[in-house]
Design a protein around this motif. Structure first.
Motif, PDB file in Angstrom:
ATOM      1  N   LYS A   1       0.814  -1.224   0.000  1.00 31.65           N
ATOM      2  CA  LYS A   1       0.000   0.000   0.000  1.00 31.65           C
ATOM      3  C   LYS A   1       0.846   1.273   0.000  1.00 31.65           C
ATOM      4  CE  LYS A   1      -3.940  -2.092   2.409  1.00 31.65           C
ATOM      5  NZ  LYS A   1      -4.832  -1.990   3.598  1.00 31.65           N
ATOM      6  N   THR A   2       2.153   1.120   0.118  1.00 30.24           N
ATOM      7  CA  THR A   2       3.014   2.297   0.174  1.00 30.24           C
ATOM      8  C   THR A   2       2.997   3.028  -1.166  1.00 30.24           C
ATOM      9  OG1 THR A   2       4.473   1.143   1.720  1.00 30.24           O
ATOM     10  CG2 THR A   2       5.323   3.156   0.703  1.00 30.24           C
ATOM     11  N   LYS A   3       2.747   4.336  -1.104  1.00 32.60           N
ATOM     12  CA  LYS A   3       2.736   5.159  -2.318  1.00 32.60           C
ATOM     13  C   LYS A   3       3.885   6.161  -2.355  1.00 32.60           C
ATOM     14  CE  LYS A   3      -0.971   3.613  -4.407  1.00 32.60           C
ATOM     15  NZ  LYS A   3      -1.191   2.438  -3.529  1.00 32.60           N
ATOM     16  N   ALA A   4       4.436   6.498  -1.179  1.00 34.30           N
ATOM     17  CA  ALA A   4       5.453   7.551  -1.173  1.00 34.30           C
ATOM     18  C   ALA A   4       6.273   7.506   0.109  1.00 34.30           C
ATOM     19  CB  ALA A   4       4.809   8.917  -1.322  1.00 34.30           C
ATOM     20  N   ILE A   5       7.426   8.152   0.033  1.00 33.69           N
ATOM     21  CA  ILE A   5       8.304   8.388   1.178  1.00 33.69           C
ATOM     22  C   ILE A   5       8.390   9.899   1.361  1.00 33.69           C
ATOM     23  CG2 ILE A   5      10.621   8.075   2.136  1.00 33.69           C
ATOM     24  CD1 ILE A   5      10.972   5.821  -0.029  1.00 33.69           C
ATOM     25  N   MET A   6       8.187  10.373   2.592  1.00 30.79           N
ATOM     26  CA  MET A   6       8.249  11.812   2.838  1.00 30.79           C
ATOM     27  C   MET A   6       9.238  12.111   3.968  1.00 30.79           C
ATOM     28  SD  MET A   6       5.236  14.659   3.045  1.00 30.79           S
ATOM     29  CE  MET A   6       4.494  14.222   4.629  1.00 30.79           C
ATOM     30  N   PRO A   7      10.518  12.296   3.623  1.00 29.52           N
ATOM     31  CA  PRO A   7      11.505  12.654   4.641  1.00 29.52           C
ATOM     32  C   PRO A   7      11.317  14.096   5.102  1.00 29.52           C
ATOM     33  CG  PRO A   7      12.494  12.733   2.474  1.00 29.52           C
ATOM     34  CD  PRO A   7      11.109  12.185   2.282  1.00 29.52           C
ATOM     35  N   VAL A   8      11.807  14.382   6.303  1.00 29.82           N
ATOM     36  CA  VAL A   8      11.859  15.735   6.843  1.00 29.82           C
ATOM     37  C   VAL A   8      13.325  16.158   6.907  1.00 29.82           C
ATOM     38  CG1 VAL A   8      11.344  17.214   8.823  1.00 29.82           C
ATOM     39  CG2 VAL A   8       9.787  15.337   8.219  1.00 29.82           C
ATOM     40  N   HIS A   9      13.628  17.325   6.368  1.00 32.54           N
ATOM     41  CA  HIS A   9      14.982  17.887   6.482  1.00 32.54           C
ATOM     42  C   HIS A   9      15.062  18.576   7.845  1.00 32.54           C
ATOM     43  CE1 HIS A   9      15.340  16.900   2.274  1.00 32.54           C
ATOM     44  NE2 HIS A   9      14.418  17.768   1.926  1.00 32.54           N
ATOM     45  N   LEU A  10      15.206  17.751   8.891  1.00 31.34           N
ATOM     46  CA  LEU A  10      14.990  18.252  10.242  1.00 31.34           C
ATOM     47  C   LEU A  10      16.094  19.185  10.704  1.00 31.34           C
ATOM     48  CD1 LEU A  10      12.708  17.766  12.337  1.00 31.34           C
ATOM     49  CD2 LEU A  10      14.342  16.314  13.559  1.00 31.34           C
ATOM     50  N   TYR A  11      15.681  20.233  11.384  1.00 27.34           N
ATOM     51  CA  TYR A  11      16.563  21.248  11.972  1.00 27.34           C
ATOM     52  C   TYR A  11      17.350  22.041  10.924  1.00 27.34           C
ATOM     53  CZ  TYR A  11      15.888  18.368  16.206  1.00 27.34           C
ATOM     54  OH  TYR A  11      15.361  17.648  17.256  1.00 27.34           O
ATOM     55  N   GLY A  12      17.088  21.808   9.635  1.00 29.67           N
ATOM     56  CA  GLY A  12      17.832  22.491   8.585  1.00 29.67           C
ATOM     57  C   GLY A  12      18.896  21.640   7.928  1.00 29.67           C
ATOM     58  N   HIS A  13      18.962  20.340   8.290  1.00 26.10           N
ATOM     59  CA  HIS A  13      19.920  19.424   7.666  1.00 26.10           C
ATOM     60  C   HIS A  13      19.207  18.549   6.638  1.00 26.10           C
ATOM     61  CE1 HIS A  13      22.727  16.140   6.993  1.00 26.10           C
ATOM     62  NE2 HIS A  13      23.661  16.837   7.614  1.00 26.10           N
ATOM     63  N   PRO A  14      19.713  18.463   5.406  1.00 25.62           N
ATOM     64  CA  PRO A  14      19.028  17.640   4.404  1.00 25.62           C
ATOM     65  C   PRO A  14      19.041  16.157   4.760  1.00 25.62           C
ATOM     66  CG  PRO A  14      21.163  18.398   3.572  1.00 25.62           C
ATOM     67  CD  PRO A  14      20.923  19.120   4.869  1.00 25.62           C
ATOM     68  N   ALA A  15      17.932  15.507   4.471  1.00 24.19           N
ATOM     69  CA  ALA A  15      17.848  14.057   4.651  1.00 24.19           C
ATOM     70  C   ALA A  15      18.726  13.357   3.609  1.00 24.19           C
ATOM     71  CB  ALA A  15      16.400  13.606   4.528  1.00 24.19           C
ATOM     72  N   ALA A  16      18.878  12.047   3.782  1.00 25.42           N
ATOM     73  CA  ALA A  16      19.740  11.248   2.886  1.00 25.42           C
ATOM     74  C   ALA A  16      19.007  10.997   1.567  1.00 25.42           C
ATOM     75  CB  ALA A  16      20.115   9.936   3.564  1.00 25.42           C
ATOM     76  N   MET A  17      18.860  12.054   0.768  1.00 29.78           N
ATOM     77  CA  MET A  17      17.993  11.981  -0.409  1.00 29.78           C
ATOM     78  C   MET A  17      18.507  11.009  -1.461  1.00 29.78           C
ATOM     79  SD  MET A  17      15.554  13.748   0.601  1.00 29.78           S
ATOM     80  CE  MET A  17      14.577  13.568  -0.885  1.00 29.78           C
ATOM     81  N   ASP A  18      19.801  10.876  -1.620  1.00 24.11           N
ATOM     82  CA  ASP A  18      20.341   9.955  -2.625  1.00 24.11           C
ATOM     83  C   ASP A  18      19.861   8.529  -2.357  1.00 24.11           C
ATOM     84  OD1 ASP A  18      21.590  12.137  -3.675  1.00 24.11           O
ATOM     85  OD2 ASP A  18      23.603  11.584  -2.999  1.00 24.11           O
TER      86      ASP A  18
END
Length: 367
Positions: A123-140
């Protein structure tokens, strides 16, 4: 003599913002008008040049509208971190979809790709990371996982104006991203948010949804909301945007000073290739009770701080029904250890030195 309290955060509002608001009020155009359009164009050009921006009335609205415009709804699952503000999980739940909470990695407080992969279902359709505190998530890594499982990626960039990873700005990685313009963010419009996207279909639908489903008056194409930004708020945002780079540089200088001089605590790490914009400067205390530490900073040294976030989303009464029995050990560890110290650009050198003195003394004394 008691020293004045150093606030944990301090919005910077000056005469330029006052003048901009006054000009709007005198113009007679205060609803979504030319100031909003100019703010969208300037925001995109400066912060997400590969994506257009759609202004709305809050960061939560930006998340909600982005999800709706991306087709998320009942029966869908979206993987999100539990260690974040509740708006992340709320925005998924309010669409009728299910927020699925994954763990974080402790160094940067962002989604752990391994935990994300383990949380994927049919049922998973998406991943939504948070760039918490101003640091980018591990987007790669997160994008690789998404591609392998045919999932969308969305970004909660509420705290990350101007952050980047390997030269690419946050807000340009996902199908959409959401920024907050709340007063304590690195820039504000008084209240407001931005949806950014390079997908023309998402952009058009987001514009429709924020305006009762209309592009032309009374020609409602979809069921929509009233989540417009006013020209008053946009005028404030335009002034703030001009100052953002300077303020971000000062936040980074303040963070570098704290990194160099703090002792007995774990200072924030920055991933290789990442630009951290320090919406929060978040340390961890491991050898003492965190709440006693916070109280000592405030009561003994008049140094304000914040705990973001003491209760993970998956344990909140509003969201725990989506995660019965879920265990996220790193999230729980962070929630018990984090303290966000003053890092805002209005800090004086003397105040920075007071923060260092207070934190080092509390760490040495075990608070």
């Amino acid at each position: 003599m008691t020293q004045p309290m150093i606030p944990a955060a301090k919005p910077l509002i000056g005469e330029d913002e006052v003048a901009a608001v006054t000009a709007v009020l005198r113009s007679g155009i205060v609803a979504q008008g030319p100031e909003v359009a100019a703010f969208e164009e300037e925001f995109s050009r400066q912060l997400t040049p590969a994506a257009q921006a759609i202004a709305v009335n809050s960061g939560t609205s930006a998340l909600h509208i982005g999800l709706l415009a991306s087709g998320i709804g009942p029966g869908d699952e979206v993987i999100v971190p539990s260690f974040t503000f509740a708006a992340t999980g709320n925005s998924v739940a309010i669409t009728g979809a299910r927020p699925v909470f994954a763990d974080i990695e402790i160094d940067h407080f962002c989604l752990d790709p391994k935990s994300v992969e383990a949380a994927i279902t049919s049922k998973t359709k998406a991943i939504m990371p948070v760039h918490l505190y101003g640091h980018p998530a591990a987007m790669d890594e997160l994008q690789q996982i998404a591609q392998a499982h045919d999932l969308a990626v969305f970004e909660d960039a509420a705290q990350a104006h101007g952050a980047s990873l390997h030269g690419r700005m946050v807000g340009e990685f996902g199908k959409f991203a959401a920024f907050s313009l709340y007063p304590t963010k690195n820039m504000t419009s008084g209240e407001g948010g931005m949806v950014t996207t390079s997908n023309p279909d998402v952009a058009r639908l987001a514009r429709l949804i924020r305006n009762q489903g209309m592009e032309q008056r009374y020609a409602n194409e979809v069921v929509g909301l009233n989540n417009r930004m006013t020209d008053i708020h946009a005028a404030i945002g335009r002034v703030q945007l001009r100052n953002l780079e300077q303020w971000t540089n000062q936040r980074q200088r303040n963070a570098a000073f704290l990194n160099e001089h703090l002792e007995g605590v774990i200072t924030p790490a920055v991933a290789e290739g990442a630009v951290h914009v320090y919406h929060q400067y978040t340390i961890r205390v491991t050898d003492t009770d965190r709440d006693r530490f916070v109280n000592a900073l405030r009561e003994e040294y008049q140094v304000g701080s914040g705990v973001y976030y003491p209760i993970p989303n998956h344990r909140l009464p509003s969201l725990e029904k989506y995660a019965p029995g879920l265990e996220l050990p790193v999230t729980e560890q962070a929630a018990a250890q984090v303290i966000s110290l003053p890092v805002h650009p209005s800090l004086t050198q003397g105040e920075l030195e007071r923060v260092v003195e207070a934190v080092n003394a509390c760490a040495k004394a075990g608070a």
